[in-house]
Motif scaffolding. Structure first.
Motif, PDB file in Angstrom:
ATOM      1  N   GLN A  99      -6.996  -2.044  20.630  1.00 16.02           N
ATOM      2  CA  GLN A  99      -6.952  -3.185  19.712  1.00 16.02           C
ATOM      3  C   GLN A  99      -6.952  -2.732  18.258  1.00 16.02           C
ATOM      4  OE1 GLN A  99      -6.304  -6.319  20.653  1.00 16.02           O
ATOM      5  NE2 GLN A  99      -6.133  -5.358  22.671  1.00 16.02           N
ATOM      6  N   GLU A 100      -7.701  -1.684  17.951  1.00 17.43           N
ATOM      7  CA  GLU A 100      -7.731  -1.161  16.593  1.00 17.43           C
ATOM      8  C   GLU A 100      -6.361  -0.599  16.192  1.00 17.43           C
ATOM      9  OE1 GLU A 100     -11.955  -0.940  18.151  1.00 17.43           O
ATOM     10  OE2 GLU A 100      -9.925  -0.654  18.932  1.00 17.43           O
ATOM     11  N   MET A 101      -5.677   0.033  17.144  1.00 17.28           N
ATOM     12  CA  MET A 101      -4.335   0.559  16.853  1.00 17.28           C
ATOM     13  C   MET A 101      -3.336  -0.565  16.633  1.00 17.28           C
ATOM     14  SD  MET A 101      -3.749   4.046  19.067  1.00 17.28           S
ATOM     15  CE  MET A 101      -4.474   3.543  20.615  1.00 17.28           C
ATOM     16  N   LEU A 102      -3.453  -1.632  17.418  1.00 21.54           N
ATOM     17  CA  LEU A 102      -2.556  -2.774  17.248  1.00 21.54           C
ATOM     18  C   LEU A 102      -2.755  -3.430  15.887  1.00 21.54           C
ATOM     19  CD1 LEU A 102      -2.771  -4.356  20.813  1.00 21.54           C
ATOM     20  CD2 LEU A 102      -0.714  -3.380  19.742  1.00 21.54           C
ATOM     21  N   PHE A 103      -4.007  -3.559  15.464  1.00 22.77           N
ATOM     22  CA  PHE A 103      -4.281  -4.133  14.145  1.00 22.77           C
ATOM     23  C   PHE A 103      -3.706  -3.244  13.048  1.00 22.77           C
ATOM     24  CE2 PHE A 103      -6.697  -4.811  10.289  1.00 22.77           C
ATOM     25  CZ  PHE A 103      -6.698  -6.191  10.175  1.00 22.77           C
ATOM     26  N   PHE A 104      -3.909  -1.939  13.184  1.00 20.49           N
ATOM     27  CA  PHE A 104      -3.371  -1.000  12.201  1.00 20.49           C
ATOM     28  C   PHE A 104      -1.853  -1.121  12.121  1.00 20.49           C
ATOM     29  CE2 PHE A 104      -1.550   2.899  10.710  1.00 20.49           C
ATOM     30  CZ  PHE A 104      -2.426   3.394   9.764  1.00 20.49           C
ATOM     31  N   ALA A 105      -1.204  -1.147  13.276  1.00 21.47           N
ATOM     32  CA  ALA A 105       0.261  -1.201  13.316  1.00 21.47           C
ATOM     33  C   ALA A 105       0.792  -2.449  12.635  1.00 21.47           C
ATOM     34  CB  ALA A 105       0.734  -1.144  14.766  1.00 21.47           C
ATOM     35  N   GLU A 106       0.123  -3.561  12.830  1.00 20.55           N
ATOM     36  CA  GLU A 106       0.561  -4.818  12.210  1.00 20.55           C
ATOM     37  C   GLU A 106       0.394  -4.747  10.697  1.00 20.55           C
ATOM     38  OE1 GLU A 106       2.144  -8.514  11.705  1.00 20.55           O
ATOM     39  OE2 GLU A 106       2.123  -7.323  13.549  1.00 20.55           O
ATOM     40  N   LYS A 107      -0.753  -4.265  10.241  1.00 22.20           N
ATOM     41  CA  LYS A 107      -0.976  -4.204   8.800  1.00 22.20           C
ATOM     42  C   LYS A 107      -0.124  -3.130   8.136  1.00 22.20           C
ATOM     43  CE  LYS A 107      -4.308  -4.667   5.195  1.00 22.20           C
ATOM     44  NZ  LYS A 107      -5.689  -4.943   4.777  1.00 22.20           N
ATOM     45  N   ALA A 108       0.248  -2.101   8.903  1.00 18.34           N
ATOM     46  CA  ALA A 108       1.056  -1.009   8.356  1.00 18.34           C
ATOM     47  C   ALA A 108       2.441  -1.463   7.909  1.00 18.34           C
ATOM     48  CB  ALA A 108       1.191   0.111   9.387  1.00 18.34           C
ATOM     49  N   LYS A 109       2.838  -2.669   8.297  1.00 18.68           N
ATOM     50  CA  LYS A 109       4.109  -3.212   7.814  1.00 18.68           C
ATOM     51  C   LYS A 109       4.114  -3.339   6.291  1.00 18.68           C
ATOM     52  CE  LYS A 109       4.946  -5.856  12.060  1.00 18.68           C
ATOM     53  NZ  LYS A 109       5.010  -7.212  12.668  1.00 18.68           N
ATOM     54  N   LYS A 110       2.919  -3.413   5.699  1.00 20.00           N
ATOM     55  CA  LYS A 110       2.793  -3.505   4.240  1.00 20.00           C
ATOM     56  C   LYS A 110       2.681  -2.143   3.569  1.00 20.00           C
ATOM     57  CE  LYS A 110       0.363  -7.966   3.865  1.00 20.00           C
ATOM     58  NZ  LYS A 110      -0.834  -8.614   3.259  1.00 20.00           N
ATOM     59  N   ALA A 111       2.711  -1.069   4.366  1.00 22.25           N
ATOM     60  CA  ALA A 111       2.377   0.259   3.837  1.00 22.25           C
ATOM     61  C   ALA A 111       3.542   1.234   3.900  1.00 22.25           C
ATOM     62  CB  ALA A 111       1.189   0.830   4.603  1.00 22.25           C
ATOM     63  N   THR A 112       3.533   2.152   2.953  1.00 26.92           N
ATOM     64  CA  THR A 112       4.403   3.320   2.973  1.00 26.92           C
ATOM     65  C   THR A 112       3.512   4.547   3.074  1.00 26.92           C
ATOM     66  OG1 THR A 112       6.030   2.218   1.570  1.00 26.92           O
ATOM     67  CG2 THR A 112       6.175   4.603   1.726  1.00 26.92           C
ATOM     68  N   PHE A 113       3.852   5.466   3.951  1.00 24.40           N
ATOM     69  CA  PHE A 113       3.029   6.648   4.184  1.00 24.40           C
ATOM     70  C   PHE A 113       3.719   7.904   3.659  1.00 24.40           C
ATOM     71  CE2 PHE A 113       1.983   3.575   7.490  1.00 24.40           C
ATOM     72  CZ  PHE A 113       0.599   3.516   7.381  1.00 24.40           C
ATOM     73  N   SER A 114       2.936   8.814   3.111  1.00 26.44           N
ATOM     74  CA  SER A 114       3.487  10.066   2.594  1.00 26.44           C
ATOM     75  C   SER A 114       2.501  11.196   2.844  1.00 26.44           C
ATOM     76  CB  SER A 114       3.793   9.958   1.099  1.00 26.44           C
ATOM     77  OG  SER A 114       2.619   9.664   0.356  1.00 26.44           O
ATOM     78  N   CYS A 115       3.039  12.422   2.859  1.00 33.52           N
ATOM     79  CA  CYS A 115       2.225  13.624   3.067  1.00 33.52           C
ATOM     80  C   CYS A 115       2.513  14.570   1.914  1.00 33.52           C
ATOM     81  CB  CYS A 115       2.568  14.260   4.411  1.00 33.52           C
ATOM     82  SG  CYS A 115       1.547  15.688   4.841  1.00 33.52           S
TER      83      CYS A 115
ATOM     84  N   TYR B 150       0.835  -1.201   0.000  1.00 34.41           N
ATOM     85  CA  TYR B 150       0.000   0.000   0.000  1.00 34.41           C
ATOM     86  C   TYR B 150       0.872   1.253   0.000  1.00 34.41           C
ATOM     87  CZ  TYR B 150      -3.761  -3.134   1.551  1.00 34.41           C
ATOM     88  OH  TYR B 150      -4.667  -4.141   1.647  1.00 34.41           O
ATOM     89  N   GLN B 151       0.428   2.261  -0.753  1.00 34.65           N
ATOM     90  CA  GLN B 151       1.000   3.605  -0.674  1.00 34.65           C
ATOM     91  C   GLN B 151      -0.114   4.514  -0.167  1.00 34.65           C
ATOM     92  OE1 GLN B 151       4.116   5.047  -1.196  1.00 34.65           O
ATOM     93  NE2 GLN B 151       3.116   6.889  -0.419  1.00 34.65           N
ATOM     94  N   LEU B 152       0.008   4.978   1.069  1.00 35.21           N
ATOM     95  CA  LEU B 152      -1.066   5.710   1.735  1.00 35.21           C
ATOM     96  C   LEU B 152      -0.623   7.147   1.979  1.00 35.21           C
ATOM     97  CD1 LEU B 152      -2.076   2.925   4.290  1.00 35.21           C
ATOM     98  CD2 LEU B 152      -2.978   3.317   1.985  1.00 35.21           C
ATOM     99  N   ASN B 153      -1.374   8.070   1.450  1.00 33.24           N
ATOM    100  CA  ASN B 153      -1.006   9.482   1.480  1.00 33.24           C
ATOM    101  C   ASN B 153      -2.147  10.320   2.050  1.00 33.24           C
ATOM    102  OD1 ASN B 153       0.848  11.757   0.256  1.00 33.24           O
ATOM    103  ND2 ASN B 153      -1.254  12.295  -0.330  1.00 33.24           N
ATOM    104  N   ASP B 154      -1.776  11.405   2.694  1.00 34.21           N
ATOM    105  CA  ASP B 154      -2.775  12.391   3.107  1.00 34.21           C
ATOM    106  C   ASP B 154      -2.077  13.731   3.256  1.00 34.21           C
ATOM    107  OD1 ASP B 154      -5.824  12.013   4.280  1.00 34.21           O
ATOM    108  OD2 ASP B 154      -4.846  13.824   5.028  1.00 34.21           O
ATOM    109  N   ILE B 155      -2.797  14.809   3.008  1.00 32.95           N
ATOM    110  CA  ILE B 155      -2.231  16.151   3.079  1.00 32.95           C
ATOM    111  C   ILE B 155      -2.112  16.626   4.521  1.00 32.95           C
ATOM    112  CG2 ILE B 155      -4.376  17.492   2.943  1.00 32.95           C
ATOM    113  CD1 ILE B 155      -1.060  18.161   1.034  1.00 32.95           C
ATOM    114  N   ASN B 156      -2.711  15.898   5.462  1.00 29.41           N
ATOM    115  CA  ASN B 156      -2.672  16.285   6.870  1.00 29.41           C
ATOM    116  C   ASN B 156      -1.408  15.708   7.519  1.00 29.41           C
ATOM    117  OD1 ASN B 156      -3.001  16.414   9.696  1.00 29.41           O
ATOM    118  ND2 ASN B 156      -5.219  16.402   9.518  1.00 29.41           N
ATOM    119  N   PRO B 157      -0.420  16.546   7.871  1.00 31.98           N
ATOM    120  CA  PRO B 157       0.826  16.023   8.435  1.00 31.98           C
ATOM    121  C   PRO B 157       0.652  15.354   9.789  1.00 31.98           C
ATOM    122  CG  PRO B 157       0.800  18.431   8.488  1.00 31.98           C
ATOM    123  CD  PRO B 157      -0.383  18.009   7.681  1.00 31.98           C
ATOM    124  N   ASP B 158      -0.330  15.793  10.591  1.00 32.44           N
ATOM    125  CA  ASP B 158      -0.565  15.132  11.878  1.00 32.44           C
ATOM    126  C   ASP B 158      -0.978  13.675  11.686  1.00 32.44           C
ATOM    127  OD1 ASP B 158      -0.049  17.056  13.958  1.00 32.44           O
ATOM    128  OD2 ASP B 158      -1.793  18.170  13.245  1.00 32.44           O
TER     129      ASP B 158
END
Length: 275
Positions: free
Chosen positions: A148-164, A52-60
């Motif tokens: 629990q939702e944060m833990l699930f996100f963190a685990e799946k985020a291993k497949k993701a690159t984030f950008s702003c 996944y390539q996940l982007n958002d204009i919100n830096p926070d």
């Protein structure tokens, strides 16, 4: 067999949790899913791409996602200590909101972003013209801490690159074997319907037109499919001319009066690389 749906750990105006099935039914297959407007990431959390390539204009938002990917235990620990009875009062909320606005991007500000999201009015994310978070206190009896939702996100985020980045730059960097899902700020249903200022700079109709043009040319020239969400309005169907449409009712997620959260029509518009 019905697969379990995964909720985002953030409350979010226009979140896509309720319609991820419809999105999945239309979203073409690819190795990489690119989201220029990731928001609370419900589509990411409920799809199964290799990366996944996940982007958002919100830096926070992107700062928080990167911290949660890299240091999940620290983020959860730092945020958890803010979810106390003492902090669920108006005066304390505004003190912590002022702390948030005085901090640079970092772990402490990321944790406070979670606190403000869960304690602020209606889960809104809104900034002043000077870039200060300005959502008022929400008056919730017992704000939920989404560990629990944060833990699930963190685990799946291993497949993701984030950008702003601005969405135009995300499109410019697209690679082969990608598919794009765009969930931009919607065209308002009326002139008074927009709650505005999700990020420091708004998203106006010129941006809507630029996005529609990019989606069309990306499918035609780069042979990369682009799926977009928006309100089902005549102007949107005109903007997305040449796409295939799927329209359905959704319940409003943001309204000052809960009784006014009536169904509205949304549209999925697919510019297919195979057209």
């Amino acid at each position: 067999m019905t697969l379990k749906k995964n909720r985002a750990f953030l409350k979010w105006a226009g979140g896509k949790y309720s319609i991820v099935e419809q999105i999945n039914n239309v979203l073409p297959e690819a190795e990489l899913l690119v989201e220029p407007f990731v928001g609370a990431a419900s589509v990411f959390l409920n799809t199964h791409f290799e990366s996944y390539q996940l982007n958002d204009i919100n830096p926070d938002l992107i700062s928080l996602y990167n911290y949660l990917k890299d240091k999940p235990d620290q983020v959860i620990s730092e945020a958890a200590r803010l979810f106390t009875t003492h902090n669920n009062h108006e005066n304390q909320y505004y003190e912590l909101r002022e702390d948030f606005n005085s901090l640079s991007l970092g772990l402490e500000r990321a944790a406070l972003f979670i606190y403000l999201n869960r304690h602020g009015y209606n889960g809104l994310c809104r900034y002043s013209s000077k870039g200060r978070f300005n959502v008022p206190f929400g008056r919730y009896k017992r704000p939920y801490f989404p560990e629990q939702e944060m833990l699930f996100f963190a685990e799946k985020a291993k497949k993701a690159t984030f950008s702003c980045l601005p969405f135009e730059r995300v499109f410019a960097q697209l690679q082969a074997d990608s598919v794009v899902y765009c969930d931009p700020p919607y065209v308002p249903l009326s002139t008074s319907a927009s709650f505005t200022s999700y990020a420091k700079h708004g998203f106006n109709f010129d941006d809507q037109q630029a996005l529609a043009t990019l989606a069309r040319t990306t499918a035609n020239d780069k042979k990369i499919s682009v799926l977009l969400s928006n309100h089902d309005l005549p102007i949107i169907r005109e903007l997305y001319d040449g796409a295939s449409f799927k329209s359905f009712n959704v319940k409003r997620s943001i309204s000052q009066n809960g009784k006014n959260r009536k169904p509205v029509k949304e549209i999925l518009a697919l510019f297919s690389s195979h057209c």
